[in-house]
Design a protein around this motif. Structure first.
Motif, PDB file in Angstrom:
ATOM      1  N   ASP A 171      11.017  18.812 -16.417  1.00  8.65           N
ATOM      2  CA  ASP A 171      11.667  19.600 -15.387  1.00  8.65           C
ATOM      3  C   ASP A 171      12.849  18.785 -14.865  1.00  8.65           C
ATOM      4  O   ASP A 171      13.295  17.845 -15.528  1.00  8.65           O
ATOM      5  N   ASP A 172      13.356  19.108 -13.692  1.00  8.06           N
ATOM      6  CA  ASP A 172      14.544  18.405 -13.208  1.00  8.06           C
ATOM      7  C   ASP A 172      14.250  16.974 -12.770  1.00  8.06           C
ATOM      8  O   ASP A 172      15.169  16.169 -12.629  1.00  8.06           O
ATOM      9  N   THR A 173      12.963  16.657 -12.558  1.00 10.05           N
ATOM     10  CA  THR A 173      12.600  15.350 -12.006  1.00 10.05           C
ATOM     11  C   THR A 173      11.915  14.440 -13.008  1.00 10.05           C
ATOM     12  O   THR A 173      12.174  13.239 -13.049  1.00 10.05           O
ATOM     13  N   TYR A 174      11.036  15.008 -13.847  1.00 12.36           N
ATOM     14  CA  TYR A 174      10.196  14.195 -14.707  1.00 12.36           C
ATOM     15  C   TYR A 174      10.224  14.682 -16.158  1.00 12.36           C
ATOM     16  O   TYR A 174      10.388  15.881 -16.428  1.00 12.36           O
ATOM     17  N   PHE A 175      10.014  13.726 -17.047  1.00 11.25           N
ATOM     18  CA  PHE A 175       9.694  14.004 -18.447  1.00 11.25           C
ATOM     19  C   PHE A 175       8.192  13.753 -18.591  1.00 11.25           C
ATOM     20  O   PHE A 175       7.682  12.709 -18.169  1.00 11.25           O
ATOM     21  N   TYR A 176       7.475  14.738 -19.182  1.00 16.40           N
ATOM     22  CA  TYR A 176       6.025  14.673 -19.277  1.00 16.40           C
ATOM     23  C   TYR A 176       5.574  14.525 -20.728  1.00 16.40           C
ATOM     24  O   TYR A 176       6.172  15.112 -21.637  1.00 16.40           O
ATOM     25  N   VAL A 177       4.516  13.766 -20.912  1.00 16.09           N
ATOM     26  CA  VAL A 177       3.852  13.680 -22.207  1.00 16.09           C
ATOM     27  C   VAL A 177       2.354  13.846 -21.974  1.00 16.09           C
ATOM     28  O   VAL A 177       1.789  13.221 -21.069  1.00 16.09           O
ATOM     29  N   ILE A 178       1.719  14.717 -22.752  1.00 10.80           N
ATOM     30  CA  ILE A 178       0.269  14.768 -22.779  1.00 10.80           C
ATOM     31  C   ILE A 178      -0.194  14.304 -24.158  1.00 10.80           C
ATOM     32  O   ILE A 178       0.511  14.472 -25.153  1.00 10.80           O
ATOM     33  N   THR A 179      -1.362  13.703 -24.190  1.00 10.48           N
ATOM     34  CA  THR A 179      -1.920  13.236 -25.454  1.00 10.48           C
ATOM     35  C   THR A 179      -3.412  13.536 -25.466  1.00 10.48           C
ATOM     36  O   THR A 179      -4.021  13.746 -24.411  1.00 10.48           O
ATOM     37  N   ASP A 180      -4.008  13.551 -26.649  1.00 13.38           N
ATOM     38  CA  ASP A 180      -5.454  13.423 -26.701  1.00 13.38           C
ATOM     39  C   ASP A 180      -5.765  11.963 -26.985  1.00 13.38           C
ATOM     40  O   ASP A 180      -4.862  11.123 -27.017  1.00 13.38           O
ATOM     41  N   SER A 181      -7.031  11.636 -27.133  1.00 11.91           N
ATOM     42  CA  SER A 181      -7.393  10.226 -27.178  1.00 11.91           C
ATOM     43  C   SER A 181      -8.346   9.908 -28.315  1.00 11.91           C
ATOM     44  O   SER A 181      -9.331  10.614 -28.535  1.00 11.91           O
ATOM     45  N   ASP A 182      -8.031   8.808 -29.021  1.00 13.47           N
ATOM     46  CA  ASP A 182      -8.930   8.273 -30.043  1.00 13.47           C
ATOM     47  C   ASP A 182      -9.839   7.181 -29.479  1.00 13.47           C
ATOM     48  O   ASP A 182     -10.553   6.514 -30.229  1.00 13.47           O
ATOM     49  N   ASP A 183      -9.801   6.989 -28.149  1.00 15.66           N
ATOM     50  CA  ASP A 183     -10.598   5.910 -27.571  1.00 15.66           C
ATOM     51  C   ASP A 183     -12.091   5.989 -27.901  1.00 15.66           C
ATOM     52  O   ASP A 183     -12.727   4.947 -28.078  1.00 15.66           O
ATOM     53  N   PRO A 184     -12.698   7.176 -27.984  1.00 12.74           N
ATOM     54  CA  PRO A 184     -14.132   7.187 -28.288  1.00 12.74           C
ATOM     55  C   PRO A 184     -14.476   6.792 -29.717  1.00 12.74           C
ATOM     56  O   PRO A 184     -15.643   6.542 -30.027  1.00 12.74           O
ATOM     57  N   ALA A 185     -13.491   6.736 -30.613  1.00 13.64           N
ATOM     58  CA  ALA A 185     -13.794   6.488 -32.025  1.00 13.64           C
ATOM     59  C   ALA A 185     -14.263   5.055 -32.245  1.00 13.64           C
ATOM     60  O   ALA A 185     -13.675   4.104 -31.730  1.00 13.64           O
ATOM     61  N   ALA A 186     -15.336   4.902 -33.011  1.00 15.73           N
ATOM     62  CA  ALA A 186     -15.850   3.570 -33.339  1.00 15.73           C
ATOM     63  C   ALA A 186     -14.877   2.829 -34.244  1.00 15.73           C
ATOM     64  O   ALA A 186     -14.001   3.431 -34.878  1.00 15.73           O
ATOM     65  N   SER A 187     -15.042   1.520 -34.330  1.00 13.75           N
ATOM     66  CA  SER A 187     -14.147   0.691 -35.124  1.00 13.75           C
ATOM     67  C   SER A 187     -14.089   1.144 -36.580  1.00 13.75           C
ATOM     68  O   SER A 187     -13.020   1.196 -37.186  1.00 13.75           O
ATOM     69  N   ASN A 188     -15.235   1.496 -37.143  1.00 15.11           N
ATOM     70  CA  ASN A 188     -15.295   1.902 -38.554  1.00 15.11           C
ATOM     71  C   ASN A 188     -15.348   3.414 -38.710  1.00 15.11           C
ATOM     72  O   ASN A 188     -15.916   3.930 -39.677  1.00 15.11           O
ATOM     73  N   ALA A 189     -14.755   4.141 -37.778  1.00 17.90           N
ATOM     74  CA  ALA A 189     -14.798   5.604 -37.808  1.00 17.90           C
ATOM     75  C   ALA A 189     -14.277   6.149 -39.128  1.00 17.90           C
ATOM     76  O   ALA A 189     -13.341   5.605 -39.723  1.00 17.90           O
ATOM     77  N   ASN A 190     -14.900   7.229 -39.587  1.00 15.90           N
ATOM     78  CA  ASN A 190     -14.408   7.916 -40.778  1.00 15.90           C
ATOM     79  C   ASN A 190     -14.037   9.361 -40.453  1.00 15.90           C
ATOM     80  O   ASN A 190     -13.993  10.218 -41.329  1.00 15.90           O
TER      81      ASN A 190
END
Length: 730
Positions: A40-59
């Motif tokens: 908008d006139d004031t802010y640039f926005y970014v939304i994301t989803d997250s891979d944080d729950p994925a285990a180290s060896n995730a497949n």
């Protein structure tokens, strides 16, 4: 050069400018993916989803929540943490790649999100990126549902996910979705029919089911991630291809049909090194304050690219599988003169900071331009704004950096809201680096646990004017014994930017002949009125040894010097004094070794005269010719003239406004044909590719004989006396 202004015509010029640079990715302390973008006139926005729950060896992917970010300056980002969590909302499963847009009708933010990996499409809205986010659809229904319960079904699309949302200039809203393929909805080279688009109702309580349109497009086989944006009357449908790039088409109607145009993003790489584990991608596009930006994901944290700290996976194990541990970056992109999109250049730095940071506001703790040795935690509850906390690993190197900070007269104090479960935890404020000049130290009150917060304050000294980098450095004898909620500085005053000035400190009075290299002196600070040129290359490739501290490429040629190595959209500005109202004839001297190039002029942001098209004047750019550019209707007073490159690879020697006597002009520089025989060959980005000898052959023929492929090359004689550009046609 990368000094961009609010009236920017997107593109390239020659060289890079001075200014603070951002660091990709925007968050280096957790794994994020699939960004959407809005502004908008004031802010640039970014939304994301997250891979944080994925285990180290995730497949496989393990995606449960959406995160929200915003920035005022494209350098310093505020992370609001989890803004919507599928684990705590009834009726939806996982929550994957989503889209965001600002509704011009009610000025609220809206997100379209997928219910898991194909269960349907939902809609939520909020007054702020932080939330709380609620479903506006009548009956609390989804928009689309694969298994019932939505306003419409998936219409045979193979993967009912990856939605995006778009509002046109007239306020009409649209959403798209789709991916994969099915028997009825094919995905194949030059035959893609896997996306749908619908019109949203103005009240946002649903959509016009009858508006359903299948978005068909040619180009490479499509996979997912449909996205629509608009630029200068053209609509753009971009999508992720099966070979892991981002392609696009154009239309004059948001609902199509779309004509395939090309590849907008390759698979993310820098200097030939892939930073994305050669895996999938997703993108979000938005305009902000006259610039165009794209958010995308890569794997640069999990790969440890460019020395980034590899963050352990959710299970605490190091070196997680890059494929399922992504990170989000942002870069500026540009358009060609005909409206087509230039292919994105991926960078380490990210976009230029476009305004100064005000330290005298109250900021969520995770507001920063770069971070090291920290983690974060969100406490999200439906219907509430999440509490998002910064958690320092304080026995290690642990800090956040804030860039381009305008302290004005001087800061007097620093205030931080924090919890501390140990004695001796403290925050040091440094300038310049994490170990730079110490401005102050705040020792945190021991609150007994990490859930009880107190306000802490301390004096600071030496912080005045614009400081390039401020570091909040966290120190303690144990990790995970403090939690930071918010902070801000105390003080007064801001430093006004110093605007650009005419070359030679005095505006040129018309009629006059103006040397192209005599563009205005750039101002100081950040904002729309300090930049006097725009270019997206840092290296000054010119050989004229003139104004070398700035990014414009100035070459020998013409009446002495000229601007060179130009690309569409780049510009330079010149302050002039008009003595009286009238029509002023435009003339210019230019050269090109290409088939054609072009440029035009603006006065105070409005077009004047005609676009000047320059046909090939000579293969090596050394032959300059004069061209007429129509007339400029100018009023008495001071004006800023902008020279805008509209067609790549034109050298401009000078231009004139009004009839000007030729007496006293410098003679044109003449090159001796055999003065230089051996030339170094460079790519247009400045990379040395080899050498070639020019004896008895034109440059293009010599390059082709030496095995150089089709493209544009820069040649520099080894004796340093001659530089020019040429192209190999086949």
């Amino acid at each position: 050069m990368r000094l961009l202004k609010r009236l920017t015509m997107a593109g390239l010029l020659a060289g890079f400018g001075v200014g603070a640079l951002a660091d990709n990715p925007i968050s280096a302390y957790h794994y994020l993916a699939d960004p959407g973008a809005a502004a908008d006139d004031t802010y640039f926005y970014v939304i994301t989803d997250s891979d944080d729950p994925a285990a180290s060896n995730a497949n496989g992917y393990n995606i449960k929540a959406l995160y929200g970010f915003r920035t005022k300056d494209m350098k310093n980002w505020t992370d609001f943490g989890i803004i919507y969590d599928a684990r705590k909302v009834d009726g939806i499963g996982d929550i994957w790649a989503s889209g965001i847009a600002v509704n011009p009708n009610d000025h609220r933010l809206y997100i379209v999100f997928p219910d898991g990996g194909g269960g349907g499409i939902g809609l939520i809205g909020a007054d702020s990126i932080a939330g709380p986010w609620t479903n506006p659809v009548s009956g609390n229904k989804k928009l689309i549902n694969n298994w019932g319960g939505g306003l419409a079904d998936c219409d045979g699309i193979g993967w009912c996910f990856d939605p995006a949302i778009f509002f046109d200039d007239d306020g009409q809203g649209y959403f798209t979705f789709g991916g994969g393929e099915s028997n009825s909805r094919p995905a194949a080279n030059n035959n893609n029919n896997i996306f749908n688009i619908y019109k949203l109702n103005k009240d946002m309580k649903g959509f016009d089911v009858g508006s359903k349109t299948q978005l068909k497009i040619g180009g490479p086989k499509a996979m997912e991630a449909s996205y629509i944006h608009k630029y200068k009357g053209n609509y753009y449908l971009s999508y992720s291809t099966a070979d892991l790039r981002i392609a696009y088409g154009m239309s004059k109607n948001p609902m199509g049909p779309y004509e395939y145009k090309g590849i907008f993003m390759g698979n993310p790489n820098i200097n030939g090194q892939n930073i994305n584990a050669n895996n999938n991608n997703h993108h979000g596009i938005a305009e902000f304050k006259g610039h165009w930006y794209v958010a995308y994901h890569d794997r640069r944290i999990a790969n440890g690219y460019d020395g980034l700290e590899k963050i352990p996976a959710d299970d605490g194990k190091a070196n997680p599988v890059p494929a399922f541990h992504r990170s989000v970056s942002v870069d500026e992109f540009f358009y060609n003169g005909d409206g087509t999109m230039k292919e994105l250049t991926f960078t380490k730095e990210g976009p230029k900071q476009i305004e100064n940071f005000d330290p005298y506001d109250w900021y969520p703790a995770l507001t920063s331009s770069k971070q090291k040795g920290i983690r974060s935690r969100s406490n999200w509850t439906p219907g509430k704004v999440a509490e998002h906390l910064l958690l320092p690993l304080s026995t290690k190197e642990s800090w956040i950096r804030v860039s381009g900070v305008d302290f004005g007269t001087a800061a007097t104090g620093f205030v931080v809201q924090a919890a501390s479960a140990a004695d001796g935890n403290k925050i040091e404020i440094h300038s310049g680096s994490a170990t730079g000049t110490l401005a102050g130290t705040c020792t945190l009150k021991n609150t007994g646990n990490k859930n009880t917060f107190a306000e802490n304050s301390c004096e600071v000294t030496g912080l005045k004017g614009i400081v390039d980098e401020i570091f909040l450095v966290f120190k303690g004898s144990q990790d995970s014994t403090m939690a930071i909620k918010a902070w801000g500085f105390e003080g007064s005053g801001t430093t006004p930017p110093e605007p650009q000035k005419p070359y030679g400190e005095k505006a040129v009075t018309l009629p006059a002949k103006i040397e192209a290299e005599h563009y205005d002196i750039p101002g100081v600070g950040r904002g729309g009125d300090v930049d006097s040129y725009s270019d997206n290359e840092k290296a000054n490739q010119g050989d004229a040894k003139f104004r070398e501290d700035q990014g414009v490429d100035i070459v020998e040629g013409g009446t002495g010097m000229a601007i060179g190595y130009t690309a569409s959209g780049e510009w330079l500005e010149y302050t002039v004094e008009v003595p009286e109202d009238g029509d002023y004839a435009i003339k210019a001297s230019a050269s090109t070794g290409m088939e054609s190039a072009s440029f035009c002029f603006l006065a105070d942001g409005k077009a004047i005269g005609d676009t000047i098209t320059v046909p090939q004047t000579g293969e090596d750019w050394s032959v300059y010719k004069e061209f007429e550019g129509g007339k400029a209707k100018l009023t008495k007073g001071t004006h800023v003239i902008r020279l805008v490159i509209t067609g790549d690879n034109v050298n401009v020697d000078w231009f004139s406004l009004g009839e000007v006597s030729e007496v006293g002009l410098k003679p044109a520089v003449k090159f001796q044909a055999n003065a230089s025989r051996v030339y170094r060959v460079y790519s247009v980005s400045g990379k040395l590719l080899g050498t070639v000898e020019l004896v008895g052959k034109k440059a293009a023929e010599a390059l082709q004989s030496a095995g150089f492929n089709k493209g544009v090359y820069m040649l520099k004689s080894v004796d340093g006396h001659k530089t020019f550009m040429t192209s190999v046609a086949r």
